[in-house]
Scaffold this motif. Structure first.
Motif, PDB file in Angstrom:
ATOM      1  N   GLU A 187       0.833  -1.204   0.000  1.00 54.52           N
ATOM      2  CA  GLU A 187       0.000   0.000   0.000  1.00 54.52           C
ATOM      3  C   GLU A 187       0.868   1.255   0.000  1.00 54.52           C
ATOM      4  OE1 GLU A 187      -2.540  -0.536   3.396  1.00 54.52           O
ATOM      5  OE2 GLU A 187      -3.340  -2.403   2.599  1.00 54.52           O
ATOM      6  N   LEU A 188       1.927   1.265   0.810  1.00 54.05           N
ATOM      7  CA  LEU A 188       2.844   2.406   0.830  1.00 54.05           C
ATOM      8  C   LEU A 188       3.513   2.552  -0.528  1.00 54.05           C
ATOM      9  CD1 LEU A 188       4.452   4.703   2.148  1.00 54.05           C
ATOM     10  CD2 LEU A 188       6.078   2.974   2.946  1.00 54.05           C
ATOM     11  N   TYR A 189       4.031   1.467  -1.062  1.00 51.04           N
ATOM     12  CA  TYR A 189       4.716   1.488  -2.347  1.00 51.04           C
ATOM     13  C   TYR A 189       3.805   2.080  -3.433  1.00 51.04           C
ATOM     14  CZ  TYR A 189       7.230  -0.203  -6.463  1.00 51.04           C
ATOM     15  OH  TYR A 189       7.887  -0.282  -7.671  1.00 51.04           O
ATOM     16  N   ASN A 190       2.560   1.619  -3.474  1.00 56.15           N
ATOM     17  CA  ASN A 190       1.617   2.121  -4.474  1.00 56.15           C
ATOM     18  C   ASN A 190       1.335   3.609  -4.288  1.00 56.15           C
ATOM     19  OD1 ASN A 190       1.421  -0.320  -5.804  1.00 56.15           O
ATOM     20  ND2 ASN A 190      -0.326  -0.996  -4.599  1.00 56.15           N
ATOM     21  N   SER A 191       1.256   4.065  -3.046  1.00 52.97           N
ATOM     22  CA  SER A 191       1.028   5.500  -2.827  1.00 52.97           C
ATOM     23  C   SER A 191       2.266   6.308  -3.215  1.00 52.97           C
ATOM     24  CB  SER A 191       0.599   5.775  -1.385  1.00 52.97           C
ATOM     25  OG  SER A 191       1.677   5.787  -0.510  1.00 52.97           O
ATOM     26  N   LEU A 192       3.454   5.750  -3.015  1.00 53.37           N
ATOM     27  CA  LEU A 192       4.689   6.445  -3.385  1.00 53.37           C
ATOM     28  C   LEU A 192       4.831   6.574  -4.904  1.00 53.37           C
ATOM     29  CD1 LEU A 192       7.171   4.776  -0.869  1.00 53.37           C
ATOM     30  CD2 LEU A 192       6.097   7.040  -0.675  1.00 53.37           C
ATOM     31  N   LEU A 193       4.359   5.578  -5.637  1.00 55.20           N
ATOM     32  CA  LEU A 193       4.445   5.623  -7.096  1.00 55.20           C
ATOM     33  C   LEU A 193       3.663   6.796  -7.677  1.00 55.20           C
ATOM     34  CD1 LEU A 193       4.123   1.874  -8.170  1.00 55.20           C
ATOM     35  CD2 LEU A 193       6.182   3.293  -8.119  1.00 55.20           C
ATOM     36  N   LYS A 194       2.627   7.223  -6.981  1.00 57.82           N
ATOM     37  CA  LYS A 194       1.783   8.335  -7.445  1.00 57.82           C
ATOM     38  C   LYS A 194       2.438   9.693  -7.200  1.00 57.82           C
ATOM     39  CE  LYS A 194      -2.301   5.668  -6.313  1.00 57.82           C
ATOM     40  NZ  LYS A 194      -3.389   5.514  -5.336  1.00 57.82           N
ATOM     41  N   ASN A 195       3.474   9.745  -6.372  1.00 53.39           N
ATOM     42  CA  ASN A 195       4.103  10.999  -5.990  1.00 53.39           C
ATOM     43  C   ASN A 195       5.262  11.314  -6.955  1.00 53.39           C
ATOM     44  OD1 ASN A 195       5.550  13.087  -4.764  1.00 53.39           O
ATOM     45  ND2 ASN A 195       5.099  12.349  -2.709  1.00 53.39           N
ATOM     46  N   GLN A 196       5.078  12.317  -7.790  1.00 54.15           N
ATOM     47  CA  GLN A 196       6.078  12.688  -8.790  1.00 54.15           C
ATOM     48  C   GLN A 196       7.412  13.136  -8.162  1.00 54.15           C
ATOM     49  OE1 GLN A 196       5.846  12.330 -12.165  1.00 54.15           O
ATOM     50  NE2 GLN A 196       3.948  11.263 -11.682  1.00 54.15           N
ATOM     51  N   GLN A 197       7.371  13.657  -6.932  1.00 53.34           N
ATOM     52  CA  GLN A 197       8.588  14.107  -6.263  1.00 53.34           C
ATOM     53  C   GLN A 197       9.510  12.940  -5.904  1.00 53.34           C
ATOM     54  OE1 GLN A 197       6.923  16.171  -2.903  1.00 53.34           O
ATOM     55  NE2 GLN A 197       7.199  18.161  -3.882  1.00 53.34           N
ATOM     56  N   LEU A 198       9.002  11.729  -5.954  1.00 54.32           N
ATOM     57  CA  LEU A 198       9.787  10.560  -5.537  1.00 54.32           C
ATOM     58  C   LEU A 198      10.242   9.705  -6.723  1.00 54.32           C
ATOM     59  CD1 LEU A 198       7.574   9.503  -2.490  1.00 54.32           C
ATOM     60  CD2 LEU A 198       9.543  11.029  -2.511  1.00 54.32           C
ATOM     61  N   LYS A 199      10.030  10.168  -7.934  1.00 57.65           N
ATOM     62  CA  LYS A 199      10.366   9.379  -9.136  1.00 57.65           C
ATOM     63  C   LYS A 199      11.854   9.045  -9.231  1.00 57.65           C
ATOM     64  CE  LYS A 199       6.401   8.912 -11.176  1.00 57.65           C
ATOM     65  NZ  LYS A 199       5.743   7.641 -11.236  1.00 57.65           N
ATOM     66  N   HIS A 200      12.713   9.884  -8.666  1.00 56.00           N
ATOM     67  CA  HIS A 200      14.169   9.689  -8.759  1.00 56.00           C
ATOM     68  C   HIS A 200      14.708   8.695  -7.723  1.00 56.00           C
ATOM     69  CE1 HIS A 200      13.686  12.623  -5.563  1.00 56.00           C
ATOM     70  NE2 HIS A 200      14.904  12.296  -5.145  1.00 56.00           N
ATOM     71  N   ILE A 201      13.852   8.212  -6.846  1.00 58.64           N
ATOM     72  CA  ILE A 201      14.281   7.329  -5.762  1.00 58.64           C
ATOM     73  C   ILE A 201      14.067   5.866  -6.145  1.00 58.64           C
ATOM     74  CG2 ILE A 201      13.901   6.702  -3.338  1.00 58.64           C
ATOM     75  CD1 ILE A 201      12.845   9.596  -2.958  1.00 58.64           C
ATOM     76  N   THR A 202      15.067   5.037  -5.885  1.00 59.31           N
ATOM     77  CA  THR A 202      14.929   3.599  -6.100  1.00 59.31           C
ATOM     78  C   THR A 202      14.248   3.020  -4.866  1.00 59.31           C
ATOM     79  OG1 THR A 202      16.958   3.556  -7.401  1.00 59.31           O
ATOM     80  CG2 THR A 202      16.169   1.443  -6.517  1.00 59.31           C
ATOM     81  N   ILE A 203      13.058   2.451  -5.068  1.00 61.42           N
ATOM     82  CA  ILE A 203      12.286   1.890  -3.958  1.00 61.42           C
ATOM     83  C   ILE A 203      11.999   0.426  -4.266  1.00 61.42           C
ATOM     84  CG2 ILE A 203      10.163   2.036  -2.596  1.00 61.42           C
ATOM     85  CD1 ILE A 203      10.006   5.017  -3.488  1.00 61.42           C
ATOM     86  N   LYS A 204      12.392  -0.447  -3.350  1.00 58.08           N
ATOM     87  CA  LYS A 204      12.170  -1.886  -3.499  1.00 58.08           C
ATOM     88  C   LYS A 204      11.361  -2.396  -2.308  1.00 58.08           C
ATOM     89  CE  LYS A 204      14.819  -2.320  -7.128  1.00 58.08           C
ATOM     90  NZ  LYS A 204      14.307  -2.606  -8.429  1.00 58.08           N
ATOM     91  N   MET A 205      10.610  -3.464  -2.547  1.00 56.20           N
ATOM     92  CA  MET A 205       9.852  -4.132  -1.481  1.00 56.20           C
ATOM     93  C   MET A 205      10.388  -5.538  -1.302  1.00 56.20           C
ATOM     94  SD  MET A 205       5.836  -3.388  -2.081  1.00 56.20           S
ATOM     95  CE  MET A 205       5.881  -4.141  -3.692  1.00 56.20           C
TER      96      MET A 205
END
Length: 127
Positions: free
Chosen positions: A87-105
């Motif tokens: 759920e957090l990951y999906n909400s982060l994907l919607k945030n354009q300010q976080l596009k440059h961050i590598t996020i893994k689950m």
């Protein structure tokens, strides 16, 4: 060259344990969801529909708080035993300010603080 800042987050729906990967001993900062069992009980008295909308608002606030912290990092791993990480990951994907961050689950069971620190160290040493 700017040093990459790395963050590990062990989380469930109740709380998130944030651990910055550093050469120093890792310390943990905790962010708790405001949707506690006591709040749930209080809201349930007003009806189930009210409870679901209140739960969604409180969870959204919880994920927003985590997003505010995450934007300071370049690499993030989110791990834990529940779907909260998805759920957090999906909400982060919607945030354009976080596009440059590598996020893994990563899936993980309940862990002690020492186990969480070891997991974060191991993960970032390998990646």
């Amino acid at each position: 060259m700017k040093t990459a800042k790395k963050l590990g987050i062990w989380m469930d729906h109740a709380s998130a344990h944030l651990m910055e990967f550093t050469p120093d001993p890792i310390s943990t900062k905790t962010i708790a969801s405001k949707f506690t069992p006591a709040v749930r009980e209080l809201i349930m008295r007003k009806g189930e529909d009210h409870m679901h909308s209140k739960e969604q608002a409180l969870q959204s606030d919880y994920y927003h708080q985590l997003g505010d912290v995450i934007k300071e990092y370049s690499d993030v791993v989110i791990f834990g035993p529940t779907d909260a990480k998805v759920e957090l990951y999906n909400s982060l994907l919607k945030n354009q300010q976080l596009k440059h961050i590598t996020i893994k689950m990563q899936p993980a069971e309940k862990m002690t603080e020492k186990q969480q620190h070891a997991y974060v160290k191991n993960y970032f040493v390998k990646h």
